[in-house]
Design an enzyme around this catalytic site. Structure first.
Site, PDB file in Angstrom:
ATOM      1  N   LYS A   1      39.684  77.733  44.486  1.00 28.50           N
ATOM      2  CA  LYS A   1      40.427  78.065  45.695  1.00 28.50           C
ATOM      3  C   LYS A   1      41.659  78.668  45.007  1.00 28.50           C
ATOM      4  CE  LYS A   1      41.715  73.401  45.997  1.00 28.50           C
ATOM      5  NZ  LYS A   1      40.550  72.805  44.875  1.00 28.50           N
TER       6      LYS A   1
ATOM      7  N   ARG B   1      45.560  66.950  51.344  1.00 25.09           N
ATOM      8  CA  ARG B   1      44.364  66.380  50.607  1.00 25.09           C
ATOM      9  C   ARG B   1      44.034  65.086  50.927  1.00 25.09           C
ATOM     10  NH1 ARG B   1      45.221  69.227  44.960  1.00 25.09           N
ATOM     11  NH2 ARG B   1      43.452  68.841  43.765  1.00 25.09           N
TER      12      ARG B   1
ATOM     13  N   ARG C   1      36.990  75.836  31.853  1.00 24.15           N
ATOM     14  CA  ARG C   1      37.936  76.660  32.261  1.00 24.15           C
ATOM     15  C   ARG C   1      39.339  76.540  31.158  1.00 24.15           C
ATOM     16  NH1 ARG C   1      40.749  75.380  37.883  1.00 24.15           N
ATOM     17  NH2 ARG C   1      41.132  73.185  37.301  1.00 24.15           N
TER      18      ARG C   1
ATOM     19  N   ARG D   1      43.606  72.473  30.466  1.00 23.59           N
ATOM     20  CA  ARG D   1      44.440  71.577  31.015  1.00 23.59           C
ATOM     21  C   ARG D   1      43.978  70.296  30.796  1.00 23.59           C
ATOM     22  NH1 ARG D   1      44.278  73.530  37.428  1.00 23.59           N
ATOM     23  NH2 ARG D   1      44.338  71.185  37.654  1.00 23.59           N
TER      24      ARG D   1
ATOM     25  N   ARG E   1      38.412  63.184  39.370  1.00 23.69           N
ATOM     26  CA  ARG E   1      39.050  63.926  40.459  1.00 23.69           C
ATOM     27  C   ARG E   1      37.902  64.345  41.520  1.00 23.69           C
ATOM     28  NH1 ARG E   1      40.564  69.012  36.844  1.00 23.69           N
ATOM     29  NH2 ARG E   1      41.386  70.034  38.821  1.00 23.69           N
TER      30      ARG E   1
END
Ligand code: AMP
Length: 213
Positions: free
Chosen positions: A13, A88, A127, A160, A171
């Site tokens: 996104k 969300r 990531r 992260r 998540r």
């Protein structure tokens, strides 16, 4: 252009939103980025949001609606937007509609980027981000030129906190339960456009542009 980008964590996104914001010359509004900045600055909002972020849970709706209201009322808020990571929940989606209609505005389109959950776990756990300029890397598909260092500013890349495996799983569950139902909400309004997120970044971008024309 008033665009909402939906999709599970790791769907890309943010990457698409940055390019779309440039293309349509509107602000890219990422609630995740706003919250992480607040945590970094140790503001009241940051202190309140941090425990939810670290656990992979959603920050409460009233806090998020207050935050988005402030942001949309900001100097460039009337220009349009690419919303990344908001709404969300159903409450947030209704709240956004209410807020926009008070300005006599509405969402033009909703892009949902679709990616298989096995691919998402692989993507998220590889990531890495630059803590200085915020640039994202992926150790598998888009690694930095110098291992562990940002190409843009040379800072040491980090993972992260919420990209650790257990939080990733959480998540994804939160997405399935609370955010994925928004697809039906926007489909009923005739706004939903679903895009395959498992092709190259450039191809995803081209398909989004095409569907918006
Ligand atoms: P993101 O960078 O969009 O994946 O967001 C990182 C984290 O920030 C999420 O896992 C949530 O804890 C929080 N967050 C971001 N946007 C929202 C939102 N619209 N509602 C609730 N929590 C959010």
């Amino acid at each position: 252009m008033r665009l909402v980008i939906l999709g599970p964590p790791g769907a890309g996104k943010g990457t698409q939103a940055i390019q779309l914001a440039e293309r349509y010359d509107v602000p890219h509004i990422s609630t995740g980025d706003i919250l992480r900045q607040a945590v970094k600055e140790e503001s009241e909002l940051g202190a309140e949001a941090n425990s939810y972020i670290v656990a992979g849970e959603l920050v409460p709706d009233d806090l998020m609606l207050g935050l988005i209201k402030m942001r949309l009322m900001g100097v460039d808020g009337r220009k349009g937007f690419i919303l990344d990571g908001f709404p969300r929940t159903a409450v947030q989606a209704e709240g956004l509609d209410g807020l926009l209609s008070s300005f006599d505005e509405k969402v033009d389109a909703v892009i949902s980027i679709e990616v298989d959950s096995k691919v998402l776990v692989r993507r998220l756990s590889s990531r890495r981000v630059c803590p200085c300029c915020g640039r994202n890397y992926n150790l598998l598909s888009s690694p930095p030129q110098r291992p562990g260092r940002c190409d843009q500013c040379g800072a040491k890349l980090i993972q992260r906190e919420d990209d650790k495996e257990q939080t990733i799983i959480n998540r994804l569950e939160v997405y399935t339960e609370q955010t994925a139902p928004l697809k039906e909400f926007y489909k009923n309004k005739g706004l939903l456009k679903q895009i395959d997120g498992q092709v190259s970044v450039e191809e995803v971008f081209q398909r989004i542009i095409k569907t918006l024309q």
